[in-house]
Design an enzyme around this catalytic site. Structure first.
Site, PDB file in Angstrom:
ATOM      1  N   CYS A  91       0.856  -1.189   0.000  1.00 30.50           N
ATOM      2  CA  CYS A  91       0.000   0.000   0.000  1.00 30.50           C
ATOM      3  C   CYS A  91       0.897   1.246   0.000  1.00 30.50           C
ATOM      4  CB  CYS A  91      -0.915  -0.007   1.218  1.00 30.50           C
ATOM      5  SG  CYS A  91      -2.042  -1.424   1.260  1.00 30.50           S
TER       6      CYS A  91
ATOM      7  N   CYS B 298      -1.428   4.106  12.959  1.00 30.23           N
ATOM      8  CA  CYS B 298      -1.786   3.258  11.827  1.00 30.23           C
ATOM      9  C   CYS B 298      -0.950   3.606  10.598  1.00 30.23           C
ATOM     10  CB  CYS B 298      -3.272   3.436  11.528  1.00 30.23           C
ATOM     11  SG  CYS B 298      -3.869   2.431  10.166  1.00 30.23           S
TER      12      CYS B 298
END
Length: 369
Positions: free
Chosen positions: A139, A358
């Protein structure tokens, strides 16, 4: 794996431990005693297994059996109370695990009730667990992706992270409320067998209810179906981050293998338990996917589902080409969803100053500037 891994009792289930007990010529109930000692009592050595007879313990020592937890190599403590643990594994590799007192509001709205009357300074805490050394999913907005993939973690290494944090924090579930999120380093569904075995050990052994666990996937569609068929499983979270295939394929290359239509079909067919919702995680990137139009596209994807959306303003880091959106844009995005009847929550950036938030886990050995 090396013999060091094979000799580690941490990660063995009740059937495997019972088989070991039989090899030693012990009665089968010793398997249950050993299982309880490893997971419920969280012992760190065979010498601590006081419920077992000396002869059995001596047999295991002679067979070079060990109970080896990941070793906490470094701890980084945030101004908000979050702790990032750098843990060393038996082969010298390291992974990260995060302790968040009070969580990050990502648990809100999932049908789980908070308990009252706890005399600690937190009512609930969340442990974020890694499933791989590095990550293969790539990602574009995640620091962990820069590591690439080294290997999968064993079930014992996944459970061991949780035990190491519980021991360090002096916490004992299920009496004290602890949530688990499989959202650390790695894609859990690319290490499915070890991940799901660790879930069973954590539920049946350590005592953390499955209702307090959530696993996040970038969209490994076949494993979503597999998870739905499990008797014991966490809740499901899907990292979405883009509301159309063109944008999602740029940000999350896994979308080229399983596109949004396949992913959303799997999500819509996922068998939800009473009061359970699927969580869609959406990382907001300034000027890329954070407009009202993007929010309206997202609404079309999740319309009619028992779902909630967790909005995560990008947690920045070196080498990440994207920027964090303004608070105003984040709120407008949330309001667009809520106004249409979709529960949407803004995740607090817990531990951003220590690279614990995160998308920031990269085994960084310093604090954020």
């Amino acid at each position: 794996m090396t013999s060091d891994f094979e000799k580690n009792l941490l990660g063995l289930d009740i059937q495997e431990l019972t088989s070991l007990v039989k090899q030693a010529g012990q009665p089968t109930y010793r398997g249950r005693q050993l299982f309880h000692a490893i997971y419920a009592d969280r012992i760190g050595s065979l010498e601590q297994a006081s419920t077992l007879p000396n002869e059995f313990r001596s047999w295991m020592v002679a067979d070079e059996r060990v109970i080896a937890h990941p070793v906490i190599e470094q701890k980084f403590v945030s101004t908000d109370g979050t702790v990032r643990y750098l843990m060393r594994l038996l082969d010298g590799n390291t992974v990260e695990t995060v302790w968040m007192p009070e969580g990050d509001d990502g648990e809100a709205g999932d049908g789980t009730q908070a308990e009252e009357g706890d005399n600690r300074d937190w009512r609930r805490a969340t442990i974020c667990v890694s499933s791989q050394v590095g990550c293969a999913v790539n990602c574009q907005f995640c620091l962990t992706a820069q590591l690439g993939i080294t290997r999968n973690l064993t079930a014992g290494e996944i459970v061991g992270q949780v035990i190491a944090v519980l021991n360090d924090q002096g916490v004992s579930p299920p009496v004290e409320r602890v949530n688990l999120v499989f959202m650390g380093m790695g894609e859990p569904f690319l290490n499915y067998d070890n991940f799901i075995k660790s879930v069973r050990l954590l539920v049946e052994g350590v005592g953390i209810p499955q209702s307090r666990m959530t696993v996040s996937t970038a969209g490994i569609v076949p494993r979503i179906y597999d998870l739905g068929a499990e008797a014991i499983r966490p809740k499901l979270a899907i990292s979405l981050t883009a509301p159309n295939d063109n944008l999602r394929s740029q940000l999350m290359p896994i979308n080229r293998k399983w596109n949004l239509e396949e992913l959303m079909n799997a999500a819509r067919g996922f068998p939800l338990r009473n009061r359970e919702k699927i969580t869609f995680e959406y990382v907001l990137l300034r000027g890329v996917n954070d407009s009202r139009e993007h929010a309206r596209e997202l609404l079309q994807l999740v319309r009619g589902m028992r779902a909630k959306v967790n909005l995560i303003a990008l947690n920045p880091g070196p080498g990440i080409e994207f920027a964090t959106p303004s608070d105003k844009d984040v709120l407008e995005f949330q309001q667009t969803l809520v106004a249409a009847g979709v529960p949407a929550f803004i995740r607090k950036p817990r531990g951003r100053d220590i690279y614990a938030a995160c998308g920031q886990l990269k085994r960084t050995t310093q604090m954020a500037s």
